[in-house]
Design an enzyme around this catalytic site. Structure first.
Site, PDB file in Angstrom:
ATOM      1  N   GLU A   1      -1.326   2.347  11.799  1.00 50.89           N
ATOM      2  CA  GLU A   1      -0.290   2.506  12.823  1.00 50.89           C
ATOM      3  C   GLU A   1      -0.900   2.535  14.231  1.00 50.89           C
ATOM      4  OE1 GLU A   1       3.567   4.910  12.481  1.00 50.89           O
ATOM      5  OE2 GLU A   1       2.289   6.181  13.706  1.00 50.89           O
TER       6      GLU A   1
ATOM      7  N   ALA B   1       3.948   0.314  -3.612  1.00 53.44           N
ATOM      8  CA  ALA B   1       4.223   1.521  -4.395  1.00 53.44           C
ATOM      9  C   ALA B   1       2.997   1.772  -5.263  1.00 53.44           C
ATOM     10  CB  ALA B   1       5.464   1.324  -5.239  1.00 53.44           C
TER      11      ALA B   1
ATOM     12  N   LYS C   1       1.691   7.628  -7.296  1.00 54.90           N
ATOM     13  CA  LYS C   1       2.965   8.315  -7.516  1.00 54.90           C
ATOM     14  C   LYS C   1       4.116   7.762  -6.684  1.00 54.90           C
ATOM     15  CE  LYS C   1       0.903  12.667  -9.006  1.00 54.90           C
ATOM     16  NZ  LYS C   1       0.584  14.039  -8.590  1.00 54.90           N
TER      17      LYS C   1
ATOM     18  N   VAL D   1       7.970   2.471   1.411  1.00 51.29           N
ATOM     19  CA  VAL D   1       8.799   2.629   0.210  1.00 51.29           C
ATOM     20  C   VAL D   1       9.508   3.994   0.153  1.00 51.29           C
ATOM     21  CG1 VAL D   1       7.010   3.587  -1.346  1.00 51.29           C
ATOM     22  CG2 VAL D   1       8.837   2.137  -2.274  1.00 51.29           C
TER      23      VAL D   1
END
Ligand SMILES: CC(=O)N[C@H]1[C@@H](OP(=O)(O)OP(=O)(O)OC[C@H]2O[C@@H](n3ccc(=O)[nH]c3=O)[C@H](O)[C@@H]2O)O[C@H](CO)[C@H](O)[C@@H]1O
Ligand SMILES: [Mn+2]
Length: 302
Positions: free
Chosen positions: A250, A69, A72, A159
């Site tokens: 990814e 996290a 923001k 998250v």
């Protein structure tokens, strides 16, 4: 059978009674439940949660769970953690590792007994792509420094997500990846693999099994360590050559899994996206889903 195992068996074996399985009656005739390399694909209806819980409970496992996290994105932590306490590995020992540049913004969420949370401070990179892809290196390092001593399995999650239903020990296996909710009906030619041969993430058009989403991966510590270390090395090698793969980590994650097949796959129930709207018939329940976020507002350079 050794005495202690017999003892453990006695204490839970009544719970192993369940409806018989019939060899000629598939539980899910509508979806693929096993890959060509005989890894199960986990779907609602293919497993008995009580049996699964009772197989894994006596093993007294600790499940490391990493979540980042940064900037923001700290705003997503409360819902993530609160819904995880309701649905994620309930009844198991979970150790959340929160990586953030803003430790003071980590909310105080009440955790069930046996569960804990540690915070590690990480730098904030100024591009969201860099924040996302550097997770591989940070997870690799955290495994080497402490997680290998502190847990049996590790699951690495985005998250900006919420749990809605059970996400339990049926996911445990050696190397586990989740099928991307936007790509599961596509021909492999259309998977968003990196297609430039110069990149370490390159996947030729005639290869690849499923397109996986890097918002969820996990498994045994050693196997996830190898995955994160390799992806980190490949990301760095690309960077030296001035390349950034189409979908950053990814892309490297998907390239790795073409050659190191996952031993268990999670159906898109385990990694959905709220943007997909109404759930199709094959999705009996949504367990974990990306929330709709205002990318321009939460990302550094969107
Ligand atoms: C549908 C889609 O577009 N998916 C891509 C997008 O996923 P996402 O849109 O899911 O990426 P994201 O913005 O959720 O970033 C991934 C994760 O990195 C962390 N984070 C990211 C940015 C930030 O400022 N702070 C922070 O903490 C956080 O844990 C977040 O969940 O981007 C990823 C990053 O490469 C992958 O390529 C995904 O395939
Ligand atoms: Mn995300």
């Amino acid at each position: 059978m050794p005495d202690d195992m017999l003892q453990q068996n006695k204490s839970f074996c009544f719970r192993l009674q369940y409806g018989q399985s019939w060899l000629l009656t598939p539980l899910r005739p509508d979806v693929l439940t096993v890959t060509p390399w005989l890894a199960p694909i986990v779907w609602e209806g293919t497993f008995d949660p009580v049996v699964i819980d009772n197989i894994y409970k006596p093993l007294n496992l600790t499940i490391a769970t990493t979540v980042f996290a940064v900037g923001k994105y700290t705003r997503f932590l409360r819902d993530f953690l609160e819904t995880a306490e309701q649905h994620y590995m309930v009844g198991f020992k979970v150790h959340y590792y929160v990586f953030t540049d803003l430790p003071e913004q980590v909310p105080a969420v009440t955790l069930a007994p046996g569960r804990k949370l540690s915070i590690t401070r990480v730098p904030k990179f100024n591009r969201w792509q860099e924040i996302s892809l550097r997770r591989m290196e940070i997870i690799q390092t955290a495994i080497e420094e402490r997680i290998h001593k502190e847990a049996d399995y590790i699951y690495c999650l985005d998250v900006d997500m919420k749990f809605h239903n059970r996400w339990g020990p049926e996911v445990l296996d050696t190397l586990v990846a989740a099928i991307h909710p936007w790509f599961y009906q596509f021909d492999r030619k259309k998977f968003s693999y990196e297609r430039r041969p110069a990149s370490k993430a390159y996947v030729p058009v005639d290869q690849g099994d499923f397109y996986y989403m890097a918002a969820v991966f996990g498994g045994r510590i050693e196997d996830v360590h190898k995955l994160t270390k390799t992806c980190r090395e490949h990301l760095e090698e690309d960077k030296k050559n001035n390349l950034e793969a189409l979908w950053q980590e990814e892309s490297h994650f998907n390239q790795y899994l073409v050659y190191q097949k996952p031993t268990k796959l999670l159906s898109p129930e385990y990694l959905w996206d709220d943007l997909k709207g109404r759930k199709p018939n094959e999705i009996k329940l949504i367990r974990f889903s990306a929330i709709i976020k205002n990318k321009a507002e939460v990302r550094e350079n969107a």
